[in-house]
Write an enzyme that holds these catalytic residues in place. Structure first.
Site, PDB file in Angstrom:
ATOM      1  N   TRP A 103       0.823  -1.210   0.000  1.00  0.00           N
ATOM      2  CA  TRP A 103       0.000   0.000   0.000  1.00  0.00           C
ATOM      3  C   TRP A 103       0.858   1.261   0.000  1.00  0.00           C
ATOM      4  O   TRP A 103       0.515   2.253  -0.659  1.00  0.00           O
ATOM      5  CB  TRP A 103      -0.988   0.005   1.168  1.00  0.00           C
ATOM      6  CG  TRP A 103      -1.996  -1.087   1.030  1.00  0.00           C
ATOM      7  CD1 TRP A 103      -2.190  -2.147   1.870  1.00  0.00           C
ATOM      8  CD2 TRP A 103      -2.953  -1.254  -0.033  1.00  0.00           C
ATOM      9  NE1 TRP A 103      -3.195  -2.955   1.399  1.00  0.00           N
ATOM     10  CE2 TRP A 103      -3.678  -2.436   0.237  1.00  0.00           C
ATOM     11  CE3 TRP A 103      -3.258  -0.525  -1.180  1.00  0.00           C
ATOM     12  CZ2 TRP A 103      -4.694  -2.903  -0.601  1.00  0.00           C
ATOM     13  CZ3 TRP A 103      -4.269  -0.980  -2.017  1.00  0.00           C
ATOM     14  CH2 TRP A 103      -4.972  -2.158  -1.722  1.00  0.00           C
ATOM     15  N   ASP A 176      -1.746   7.014   5.860  1.00  0.00           N
ATOM     16  CA  ASP A 176      -2.758   6.078   5.400  1.00  0.00           C
ATOM     17  C   ASP A 176      -3.065   5.178   6.600  1.00  0.00           C
ATOM     18  O   ASP A 176      -2.221   4.395   7.024  1.00  0.00           O
ATOM     19  CB  ASP A 176      -2.191   5.262   4.230  1.00  0.00           C
ATOM     20  CG  ASP A 176      -3.087   4.098   3.825  1.00  0.00           C
ATOM     21  OD1 ASP A 176      -4.143   3.896   4.450  1.00  0.00           O
ATOM     22  OD2 ASP A 176      -2.714   3.382   2.873  1.00  0.00           O
ATOM     23  N   LYS A 200     -12.420  -1.485   6.272  1.00  0.00           N
ATOM     24  CA  LYS A 200     -11.599  -2.327   7.140  1.00  0.00           C
ATOM     25  C   LYS A 200     -12.110  -2.206   8.580  1.00  0.00           C
ATOM     26  O   LYS A 200     -12.559  -3.156   9.172  1.00  0.00           O
ATOM     27  CB  LYS A 200     -10.129  -1.923   7.082  1.00  0.00           C
ATOM     28  CG  LYS A 200      -9.569  -1.669   5.679  1.00  0.00           C
ATOM     29  CD  LYS A 200      -9.353  -2.927   4.874  1.00  0.00           C
ATOM     30  CE  LYS A 200      -9.005  -2.689   3.412  1.00  0.00           C
ATOM     31  NZ  LYS A 200      -7.754  -2.039   3.137  1.00  0.00           N
TER      32      LYS A 200
HETATM   33  C1  PLP Z   1      -7.171  -1.612   1.747  1.00  0.00           C
HETATM   34  C2  PLP Z   1      -6.088  -0.619   1.849  1.00  0.00           C
HETATM   35  C3  PLP Z   1      -5.961   0.423   0.910  1.00  0.00           C
HETATM   36  C4  PLP Z   1      -6.841   0.541  -0.302  1.00  0.00           C
HETATM   37  O1  PLP Z   1      -8.127   0.915   0.028  1.00  0.00           O
HETATM   38  P1  PLP Z   1      -9.213   1.127  -1.128  1.00  0.00           P
HETATM   39  O2  PLP Z   1     -10.400   1.604  -0.382  1.00  0.00           O
HETATM   40  O3  PLP Z   1      -9.440  -0.202  -1.774  1.00  0.00           O
HETATM   41  O4  PLP Z   1      -8.675   2.123  -2.080  1.00  0.00           O
HETATM   42  C5  PLP Z   1      -4.971   1.352   1.114  1.00  0.00           C
HETATM   43  N1  PLP Z   1      -4.140   1.276   2.176  1.00  0.00           N
HETATM   44  C6  PLP Z   1      -4.240   0.300   3.095  1.00  0.00           C
HETATM   45  C7  PLP Z   1      -3.303   0.273   4.259  1.00  0.00           C
HETATM   46  C8  PLP Z   1      -5.208  -0.680   2.957  1.00  0.00           C
HETATM   47  O5  PLP Z   1      -5.319  -1.658   3.862  1.00  0.00           O
END
Ligand code: PLP
Length: 366
Positions: A103, A176, A200
């Site tokens: 990511w 993030d 998540k």
């Molecule tokens: C799942 C995830 C993403 C991507 O998220 P999307 O909503 O599919 O764009 C980005 N960063 C992390 C750490 C993730 O777990």
């Protein structure tokens, strides 16, 4: 009673059952409107109250002050990968990134289109694996960078920042937090912004929570398209276009559920206890369960491991676990093995059941 399994999916992930039940109860007639939330106008008072309450609860849970703005944006965390640098870097600005997995790689690629990007630390080992997050003294941060970007929880690698890094003066921390936002409280003071798609730890897919503070908005450009502009989205309260109203409504319910459970301190304890139970089970049989992540970097959200590096045994484990009502335990295709995602909504009983299943499996398949 509906048939429910323990869902260890990495995302979209399990939601709290009380939230789903409330949503079900309100599905056809939301609070006497005679409409589903999906049918309410995003500019009408019934929906606006939902929008406002979700923002308020979010700030309350994290103890964020009036200088913080909460946005609900479409496009997922992946879209923030370029929104952020687009707003801040203007083509030649500097930003530093810590590379801790797939990511962060996406975030770095997105940023390179908009500015001068430097990798403050690359945690990839010679085998291409990410088994730790760096310590403060391993970070090489440029003093004139606009921000340092980290990925607080690496969903695929199973690593997590237990201590957040500090940055030089005038370098904002940004993160993030897609897979661990609200797993605990943290000091937001060093942060300029942070973001997480909901699916998540916060709710269903379709909305991304973006927290931006006023001081960070001041370094954002006026020269970006409206939909991408943090300044415009803040001024329009995320209602520039039709917001993802239903996911926002469910996020609000999850926030309320968190608050009723005792808030983030209670949630942190619950999360640490769940993770401990699972890591203890792995560590009790280290020749059988192989947990690759360095101990100080182990994630409380995504626990990854292998069974004697034996793919056939892992397939058997996944299939038998599913029969036992434990689903979603396959590791990410890029790393293989097994992964249990045990976000906020995972009940302790789910992890207890998993650990019991593991013990029986290890006995039956020595
Ligand atoms: C799942 C995830 C993403 C991507 O998220 P999307 O909503 O599919 O764009 C980005 N960063 C992390 C750490 C993730 O777990």
């Amino acid at each position: 009673m509906a048939h429910r399994v323990y869902c260890f999916n990495p995302g979209p992930a399990q939601l709290p059952l009380p939230v789903l039940e409330e949503v079900q109860a309100e599905m056809l007639d939301y609070k006497g409107t005679g409409m589903s939330v999906m049918e309410l106008s995003h500019r009408g008072p019934d929906y606006l109250a939902i929008h406002e309450e979700a923002k308020t609860l979010f700030k309350e849970l994290l103890g964020l002050g009036d200088n913080w703005n909460i946005l609900f944006l479409p496009g997922g965390s992946s879209t923030q990968f370029f929104h952020l640098p687009y707003n801040v870097l203007n083509g030649n600005g500097k930003a530093d990134y810590v590379h801790t997995g797939k990511w962060s790689d996406g975030a770095i690629k997105g940023a390179k289109l908009f500015g001068d990007i430097h990798i403050a630390h690359n945690a990839k080992n010679a085998d291409g694996k990410f088994l730790y997050v760096p310590s403060q003294d391993q970070l090489d941060i440029r003093p004139d960078a606009k921000y340092l970007h980290i990925t607080t929880n690496n969903t695929i690698a199973g690593t997590q920042w237990m201590n957040l890094p500090t940055t030089p003066n005038n370098v904002w921390l940004v993160a993030d937090m897609c897979s661990d936002l609200l797993w605990r409280k943290f000091d937001a003071e060093p942060f300029g912004m942070f973001y997480a798609s909901a699916q998540k730890n916060l709710g269903p897919s379709g909305v991304t929570v973006v927290a931006v503070r006023n001081e960070f908005l001041e370094i954002c450009s006026d020269d970006v398209p409206d939909m991408v502009s943090y300044k415009v989205q803040v001024s329009k309260d995320s209602l520039l276009n039709t917001a993802p109203t239903f996911p926002i409504y469910v996020v609000g319910k999850v926030l309320k559920w968190l608050k009723d459970l005792g808030g983030l301190d209670a949630m942190e304890k619950r999360n640490r206890d769940k993770a401990q139970l699972l890591y203890d089970a792995l560590d009790a049989k280290p020749d059988y369960w192989i947990a690759p992540v360095r101990k100080d970097s182990r994630s409380c959200m995504n626990v990854v491991w292998r069974i004697r590096n034996d793919e056939t045994l892992e397939k058997k484990f996944i299939a038998e676990a599913k029969t036992a009502g434990l689903v979603g335990l396959k590791g990410h295709r890029s790393v293989g093995g097994l992964r249990a995602s045990i976000y906020n909504a995972m009940e302790p009983a789910g992890v207890e059941k998993l650990v019991e299943f593991m013990s029986a499996f290890a006995k039956a398949n020595p």
